[in-house]
Motif scaffolding. Structure first.
Motif, mmCIF file in Angstrom:
data_model
loop_
_atom_site.group_PDB
_atom_site.id
_atom_site.type_symbol
_atom_site.label_atom_id
_atom_site.label_comp_id
_atom_site.label_asym_id
_atom_site.label_seq_id
_atom_site.Cartn_x
_atom_site.Cartn_y
_atom_site.Cartn_z
ATOM 1 N N ILE A 164 0.986 -22.057 -3.490
ATOM 2 C CA ILE A 164 1.390 -21.263 -4.647
ATOM 3 C C ILE A 164 1.314 -19.790 -4.270
ATOM 4 O O ILE A 164 0.255 -19.309 -3.854
ATOM 5 N N ALA A 165 2.425 -19.086 -4.408
ATOM 6 C CA ALA A 165 2.468 -17.669 -4.029
ATOM 7 C C ALA A 165 2.723 -16.814 -5.267
ATOM 8 O O ALA A 165 3.621 -17.116 -6.071
ATOM 9 N N ILE A 166 1.930 -15.771 -5.420
ATOM 10 C CA ILE A 166 2.058 -14.850 -6.547
ATOM 11 C C ILE A 166 2.366 -13.465 -5.979
ATOM 12 O O ILE A 166 1.608 -12.949 -5.148
ATOM 13 N N GLY A 167 3.482 -12.878 -6.413
ATOM 14 C CA GLY A 167 3.900 -11.626 -5.824
ATOM 15 C C GLY A 167 4.027 -10.475 -6.801
ATOM 16 O O GLY A 167 4.393 -10.657 -7.961
ATOM 17 N N CYS A 168 3.685 -9.282 -6.323
ATOM 18 C CA CYS A 168 3.977 -8.045 -7.035
ATOM 19 C C CYS A 168 4.704 -7.135 -6.042
ATOM 20 O O CYS A 168 5.122 -7.592 -4.976
ATOM 21 N N THR A 169 4.843 -5.875 -6.332
ATOM 22 C CA THR A 169 5.637 -5.006 -5.461
ATOM 23 C C THR A 169 5.041 -4.870 -4.071
ATOM 24 O O THR A 169 5.679 -5.161 -3.059
ATOM 25 N N PHE A 208 6.508 -8.272 -2.640
ATOM 26 C CA PHE A 208 7.929 -8.573 -2.494
ATOM 27 C C PHE A 208 8.594 -7.644 -1.473
ATOM 28 O O PHE A 208 9.563 -8.027 -0.813
ATOM 29 N N LYS A 209 8.075 -6.441 -1.312
ATOM 30 C CA LYS A 209 8.661 -5.496 -0.366
ATOM 31 C C LYS A 209 8.516 -5.962 1.075
ATOM 32 O O LYS A 209 9.210 -5.484 1.976
ATOM 33 N N TYR A 210 7.612 -6.943 1.301
ATOM 34 C CA TYR A 210 7.409 -7.482 2.640
ATOM 35 C C TYR A 210 7.990 -8.893 2.790
ATOM 36 O O TYR A 210 7.840 -9.513 3.840
ATOM 37 N N GLY A 211 8.615 -9.385 1.749
ATOM 38 C CA GLY A 211 9.244 -10.698 1.808
ATOM 39 C C GLY A 211 8.405 -11.810 1.198
ATOM 40 O O GLY A 211 7.176 -11.746 1.177
ATOM 41 N N ILE A 212 9.100 -12.827 0.696
ATOM 42 C CA ILE A 212 8.443 -13.992 0.096
ATOM 43 C C ILE A 212 7.894 -14.889 1.202
ATOM 44 O O ILE A 212 8.577 -15.127 2.206
ATOM 45 N N PRO A 213 6.662 -15.414 1.077
ATOM 46 C CA PRO A 213 6.111 -16.323 2.094
ATOM 47 C C PRO A 213 7.029 -17.517 2.337
ATOM 48 O O PRO A 213 7.476 -18.179 1.389
ATOM 49 N N ALA A 214 7.325 -17.792 3.596
ATOM 50 C CA ALA A 214 8.275 -18.846 3.941
ATOM 51 C C ALA A 214 7.798 -20.236 3.551
ATOM 52 O O ALA A 214 8.609 -21.137 3.315
ATOM 53 N N ASP A 215 6.471 -20.433 3.479
ATOM 54 C CA ASP A 215 5.942 -21.771 3.211
ATOM 55 C C ASP A 215 5.616 -22.007 1.738
ATOM 56 O O ASP A 215 5.018 -23.028 1.385
ATOM 57 N N ALA A 216 6.009 -21.080 0.861
ATOM 58 C CA ALA A 216 5.654 -21.200 -0.561
ATOM 59 C C ALA A 216 6.394 -22.357 -1.227
ATOM 60 O O ALA A 216 7.600 -22.518 -1.060
ATOM 61 N N ASP A 217 5.651 -23.168 -1.987
ATOM 62 C CA ASP A 217 6.256 -24.224 -2.804
ATOM 63 C C ASP A 217 6.593 -23.697 -4.195
ATOM 64 O O ASP A 217 7.617 -24.057 -4.771
ATOM 65 N N LEU A 218 5.708 -22.881 -4.744
ATOM 66 C CA LEU A 218 5.901 -22.280 -6.063
ATOM 67 C C LEU A 218 5.715 -20.778 -5.935
ATOM 68 O O LEU A 218 4.728 -20.330 -5.353
ATOM 69 N N VAL A 219 6.643 -19.991 -6.475
ATOM 70 C CA VAL A 219 6.563 -18.535 -6.406
ATOM 71 C C VAL A 219 6.579 -17.960 -7.813
ATOM 72 O O VAL A 219 7.440 -18.318 -8.630
ATOM 73 N N PHE A 220 5.616 -17.067 -8.104
ATOM 74 C CA PHE A 220 5.548 -16.416 -9.413
ATOM 75 C C PHE A 220 5.593 -14.905 -9.216
ATOM 76 O O PHE A 220 4.856 -14.345 -8.403
ATOM 77 N N ASP A 221 6.449 -14.275 -9.988
ATOM 78 C CA ASP A 221 6.667 -12.830 -9.910
ATOM 79 C C ASP A 221 5.899 -12.161 -11.045
ATOM 80 O O ASP A 221 6.192 -12.392 -12.224
ATOM 81 N N VAL A 222 4.914 -11.312 -10.710
ATOM 82 C CA VAL A 222 4.111 -10.657 -11.743
ATOM 83 C C VAL A 222 4.382 -9.146 -11.789
ATOM 84 O O VAL A 222 3.554 -8.380 -12.277
ATOM 85 N N ARG A 223 5.555 -8.732 -11.319
ATOM 86 C CA ARG A 223 5.904 -7.309 -11.341
ATOM 87 C C ARG A 223 6.147 -6.785 -12.754
ATOM 88 O O ARG A 223 6.262 -5.575 -12.948
ATOM 89 N N PHE A 224 6.201 -7.664 -13.741
ATOM 90 C CA PHE A 224 6.386 -7.227 -15.131
ATOM 91 C C PHE A 224 5.081 -6.711 -15.745
ATOM 92 O O PHE A 224 5.092 -6.088 -16.809
ATOM 93 N N LEU A 225 3.951 -6.980 -15.084
ATOM 94 C CA LEU A 225 2.661 -6.552 -15.637
ATOM 95 C C LEU A 225 2.420 -5.066 -15.377
ATOM 96 O O LEU A 225 2.945 -4.508 -14.410
ATOM 97 N N PRO A 226 1.626 -4.399 -16.229
ATOM 98 C CA PRO A 226 1.286 -2.989 -16.005
ATOM 99 C C PRO A 226 0.712 -2.788 -14.604
ATOM 100 O O PRO A 226 -0.119 -3.568 -14.141
ATOM 101 N N ASN A 227 1.142 -1.731 -13.931
ATOM 102 C CA ASN A 227 0.840 -1.534 -12.515
ATOM 103 C C ASN A 227 -0.294 -0.524 -12.288
ATOM 104 O O ASN A 227 -0.160 0.660 -12.609
ATOM 105 N N PRO A 228 -1.413 -0.948 -11.697
ATOM 106 C CA PRO A 228 -2.530 -0.037 -11.406
ATOM 107 C C PRO A 228 -2.166 1.038 -10.378
ATOM 108 O O PRO A 228 -2.883 2.032 -10.244
ATOM 109 N N TYR A 229 -1.090 0.843 -9.673
ATOM 110 C CA TYR A 229 -0.676 1.795 -8.640
ATOM 111 C C TYR A 229 -0.514 3.205 -9.205
ATOM 112 O O TYR A 229 -0.760 4.191 -8.500
ATOM 113 N N TYR A 230 -0.117 3.289 -10.471
ATOM 114 C CA TYR A 230 0.147 4.600 -11.073
ATOM 115 C C TYR A 230 -1.125 5.295 -11.566
ATOM 116 O O TYR A 230 -1.052 6.398 -12.077
#
Length: 286
Positions: A248-253, A174-196
């Motif tokens: 179908i686009a699936i986004g996290c941070t 999401f920090k780089y923007g939502i894909p312009a051609d996406a028909d369906l977008v799902f936000d999975v930022r609510f899931l536990p983040n491996p980044y930490y």
């Protein structure tokens, strides 16, 4: 190799049928002279799987004598190349209406001869082709969408549920923007983040350690269950509606961990259902 001959009445929908088959993965050639068909078949066979599905449109434009077509078809049988003929027709009134709407001239147009008489002449000339057809499709009452659905029914098989639509499943940040051609977008930022997890931070969802980390949580499994149910319902509806591609686009941070993992899982699920599926990870290497 699947080899199909598309023929029939001018204005009955042959060009539209070729476009549908092209969307389904067929290599299509319009208005090929019958004399070239055997050589073309040899080339396709020599190319192995590159031309595994071929459709040729041949009709009255190729000439008045259809004996050349029948000779060509008999010839390719000796190459162990099976073929089927799809014959398209429509009522005279509908064909006349279509020509009026497109303002195109009939291939058999003659000065002083009515379009009705011209269509009658073409019907007689094509009688031999119609008699040898494996499928006869009357498009009198078919819209473009109805024709597409009819063809899908003809070419549907048990190994690939629907080749007429490709499903693109992509991950993004999401920090780089939502894909312009996406028909369906799902936000999975609510899931536990491996980044930490310092050991997982430099890896992506394509790495087993990250994939297993994301997939082990109840939230992930619950979400996937709902996501699978939704896509299982939606994709056939899009196919029926006539859509040729679904994005179908699936986004996290950052687009490296959670979204990539879920993209892989969803893409594998959709592919297992028999749909042509492509998985892409836009931001995984950032």
């Amino acid at each position: 190799m699947d080899f199909f001959i598309i023929s029939g009445m001018s204005g009955a929908g042959k060009s539209r049928a070729a476009s549908v088959l092209e969307d389904m993965g067929f290599y299509c050639v319009d208005n090929m002279p019958p004399e070239l068909i055997p050589k073309f078949a040899e080339m396709c066979i020599a190319a192995n799987s590159r031309f595994s599905q071929v459709a040729l449109v041949t009709d009255i434009r190729a000439g008045i004598d259809f004996s050349a077509l029948f000779e060509a078809l008999d010839s390719i049988k000796t190459l162990d190349c099976n073929y089927k003929i799809l014959y398209f027709e429509a009522s005279t009134d509908v064909i006349i209406k279509r020509y009026k709407e497109t303002r195109r001239r009939h291939p058999l147009f003659e000065e002083g001869v009515s379009i009705g008489k011209t269509i009658e002449k073409e019907t007689e000339m094509l009688a031999g082709v119609r008699a040898r057809a494996d499928y006869i499709i009357d498009t009198t009452a078919l819209t473009s969408l109805n024709l597409r659905s009819r063809l899908i029914q003809f070419f549907d098989d048990n190994t690939l549920r629907d080749q007429s639509m490709i499903v693109n499943v992509s991950s993004f940040g999401f920090k780089y923007g939502i894909p312009a051609d996406a028909d369906l977008v799902f936000d999975v930022r609510f899931l536990p983040n491996p980044y930490y997890d310092i050991s997982l931070r430099p890896k992506t969802g394509l790495d087993k350690e990250v994939y297993d980390y994301v997939m082990k949580f109840r939230q992930t499994q619950d979400f996937l269950s709902h996501l699978y149910s939704m896509t299982d319902y939606l994709i056939p509806q899009y196919v029926e509606e006539g859509k040729t591609s679904l994005n179908i686009a699936i986004g996290c941070t950052g687009g490296k961990h959670r979204s990539v993992t879920l993209c892989e899982a969803l893409g594998d699920h959709i592919a297992a259902l028999g749909y042509r599926t492509v998985k892409m990870h836009r931001d995984a290497s950032r």
